[in-house]
Design an enzyme around this catalytic site. Structure first.
Site, PDB file in Angstrom:
ATOM      1  N   ASP A 193     -22.006 -27.938  47.812  1.00  0.00           N
ATOM      2  CA  ASP A 193     -21.036 -27.652  46.755  1.00  0.00           C
ATOM      3  C   ASP A 193     -21.095 -28.796  45.755  1.00  0.00           C
ATOM      4  O   ASP A 193     -20.220 -29.653  45.699  1.00  0.00           O
ATOM      5  CB  ASP A 193     -19.646 -27.545  47.402  1.00  0.00           C
ATOM      6  CG  ASP A 193     -18.563 -27.209  46.395  1.00  0.00           C
ATOM      7  OD1 ASP A 193     -18.868 -27.071  45.199  1.00  0.00           O
ATOM      8  OD2 ASP A 193     -17.400 -27.094  46.823  1.00  0.00           O
ATOM      9  N   SER A 194     -22.161 -28.793  44.963  1.00  0.00           N
ATOM     10  CA  SER A 194     -22.424 -29.925  44.078  1.00  0.00           C
ATOM     11  C   SER A 194     -22.052 -29.596  42.646  1.00  0.00           C
ATOM     12  O   SER A 194     -21.923 -28.441  42.264  1.00  0.00           O
ATOM     13  CB  SER A 194     -23.911 -30.257  44.115  1.00  0.00           C
ATOM     14  OG  SER A 194     -24.629 -29.228  43.460  1.00  0.00           O
ATOM     15  N   ASP A 205     -22.705 -40.708  50.952  1.00  0.00           N
ATOM     16  CA  ASP A 205     -23.810 -40.064  50.245  1.00  0.00           C
ATOM     17  C   ASP A 205     -24.363 -38.912  51.107  1.00  0.00           C
ATOM     18  O   ASP A 205     -24.864 -39.147  52.210  1.00  0.00           O
ATOM     19  CB  ASP A 205     -24.885 -41.136  50.003  1.00  0.00           C
ATOM     20  CG  ASP A 205     -26.139 -40.576  49.359  1.00  0.00           C
ATOM     21  OD1 ASP A 205     -26.207 -39.355  49.108  1.00  0.00           O
ATOM     22  OD2 ASP A 205     -27.056 -41.377  49.119  1.00  0.00           O
ATOM     23  N   PRO A 211     -24.530 -38.309  40.212  1.00  0.00           N
ATOM     24  CA  PRO A 211     -24.642 -38.423  41.675  1.00  0.00           C
ATOM     25  C   PRO A 211     -25.223 -37.180  42.345  1.00  0.00           C
ATOM     26  O   PRO A 211     -25.665 -37.252  43.492  1.00  0.00           O
ATOM     27  CB  PRO A 211     -23.192 -38.652  42.126  1.00  0.00           C
ATOM     28  CG  PRO A 211     -22.337 -38.151  41.011  1.00  0.00           C
ATOM     29  CD  PRO A 211     -23.126 -38.381  39.758  1.00  0.00           C
ATOM     30  N   GLU A 232     -18.392 -36.124  50.882  1.00  0.00           N
ATOM     31  CA  GLU A 232     -18.247 -36.208  49.414  1.00  0.00           C
ATOM     32  C   GLU A 232     -18.553 -37.642  48.998  1.00  0.00           C
ATOM     33  O   GLU A 232     -17.972 -38.582  49.555  1.00  0.00           O
ATOM     34  CB  GLU A 232     -16.824 -35.798  49.025  1.00  0.00           C
ATOM     35  CG  GLU A 232     -16.379 -36.201  47.636  1.00  0.00           C
ATOM     36  CD  GLU A 232     -17.207 -35.579  46.500  1.00  0.00           C
ATOM     37  OE1 GLU A 232     -17.399 -34.352  46.504  1.00  0.00           O
ATOM     38  OE2 GLU A 232     -17.659 -36.342  45.610  1.00  0.00           O
TER      39      GLU A 232
END
Lengths: 284, 284
Positions: free
Chosen positions: A156-157, A135, A163, A104
């Site tokens: 899982d964005s 990242d 970002p 994450e």
């Protein structure tokens, strides 16, 4: 107090909050947690709903168990994003899993959820989990170079702003391809078929350029605008319908609030308007 | 200008309107039409969204074509409610239909839609349609006494407040049973499985008390709170899965924006939380 979530300049959804529990501008985004009427604790990044206690089970069931019950024996799983912890929590319920790595980018999200939303974050100290604040794009590139391999990867964005933008790019998925085992699967948060049609086309186009098997499936939660949203599916070899391990699901003794055998299959039935938009990118 | 739609005291959805086109207090309710950004013309009764031009195809496809392609040869169809005209429009696309009767209690809704929402109301003067401005409950009671019979009945009602309340009652469905032919089907607007659980339980309980075959199916449009809503299904003899006439659909030359063979079947796959709530009322 009402908390606003805007979609375009035409829709504003307001949630009634009892209390603002957390608010911080991280290096990447504004992170807020509210305690809301009916929905319980809600996480907002950049004024967009990420998770509510009321309906997070839908999202986390569908992003996790569809690939996990399609793969025959998922042992090594990677979660990119998913800072609230709900996806890792669901991955770790599978007894086949030997290791889960979660990457994450925003430690502030993880800290906020650890403190205020234990419902999703409760397994973030699980012994099988490695949680990296880093990242995801860089992690995947370096994993490729170091020869790491995964069975299932879950992206899982949040929305493709801030970002999460590089998580909707071709290079990222080429690297994902390289770090998947031969029967590997990648599932990604795929936005709304009503509100984000260009993004669905872009993401499915990238996947179909990169993977031999590509698909899209839908689910319906409460707190994303319009309710009806999608996940993309891509694999080197496995079809989510023909290779679905329904026996393994039915013998798993796992109990789900949303996901079941019929829902797994039904989620791949897509309405005609979405089919017209995406059919050339679906490879079964 | 923002138009508000409240759900309970915890959610407020605001649509941006360019113009208020119509507003009138009818004998039964406040009826308004707005021209909105993104969604086009929207009809609100008592401050609740009834229809938007953007997504009405979803609702009207699913309330109409699921029963119409389950029945082997629907000739005589009754629509209760449906004042915007969209359900009648879809019924009349079926070449088997000889006659459609539509009974809407509120003439103001019909007039408003005829003037401002031709997209849904365009077939309200169709030669096969009889449009009555009358009480659907009374119509059904009198039809029972006069011996009228229908193949498919569609209860296209608004929320169970105001004029629609008796459309969610036992007596009404007993009368519906009496005026259906032996292979008759009734489908009804069934509210949200997230927001109206008591109402789904009540309606399914009434149906299972009255009909030998009962079921519930889901669809996902944009402009009802949460997006994910249900229709109830009941029949004297036909199962919407085993008796589904997919050949007739595929040979119909009808083109739909939402509905297709997979969507028909998939809509009956219900999530576990809804299954737990309703399984004892589902009879296949």
């Amino acid at each position: 107090m009402w908390v606003d979530e805007k979609t375009g300049d035409y829709l504003n959804i307001q949630y009634k909050a009892k209390e603002k529990l957390f608010s911080k501008q991280s290096e990447f985004q504004k992170v807020e947690v509210y305690d809301c009427e009916f929905y319980g604790k809600m996480l907002f990044n950049e004024d967009l709903v990420m998770v509510s206690e009321k309906d997070e089970f839908v999202y986390h069931d569908m992003i996790t168990h569809v690939p996990m019950f399609t793969h025959p024996d998922p042992k090594n799983v990677l979660v990119i994003g998913g800072g609230d912890g709900g996806t890792a929590r669901e991955v770790l319920r599978h007894s086949s899993v030997e290791h889960c790595t979660m990457v994450e980018i925003d430690g502030v999200v993880v800290d906020a959820c650890k403190e205020f939303i234990p419902q999703t974050s409760k397994d973030l100290s699980h012994p099988k989990l490695t949680l990296l604040i880093d990242d995801g794009v860089k992690f995947v590139r370096e994993a490729k170079e170091s020869g790491s391999r995964f069975d299932v990867i879950i992206v899982d964005s949040s929305e493709p702003i801030g970002p999460s933008t590089p998580l909707f790019g071709l290079e990222f998925y080429q690297d994902i391809y390289s770090i998947l085992n031969e029967d590997g699967i990648v599932v990604s948060q795929g936005e709304s078929p009503y509100y984000h049609q260009e993004m669905q086309v872009k993401l499915m186009s990238i996947l179909s350029e990169t993977f031999p098997k590509t698909n899209i499936y839908n689910y319906a939660n409460l707190t994303y605008p319009g309710g009806f949203w999608s996940f993309t599916y891509a694999s080197k070899s496995l079809c989510p319908l023909n290779d679905f391990k329904s026996d393994r699901l039915n013998n798993s003794n796992l109990d789900f609030e949303y996901y079941n055998e019929e829902i797994h299959r039904a989620s791949f039935a897509i309405p005609n308007f979405q089919k017209k938009m995406l059919c050339k990118f679906i490879k079964r």
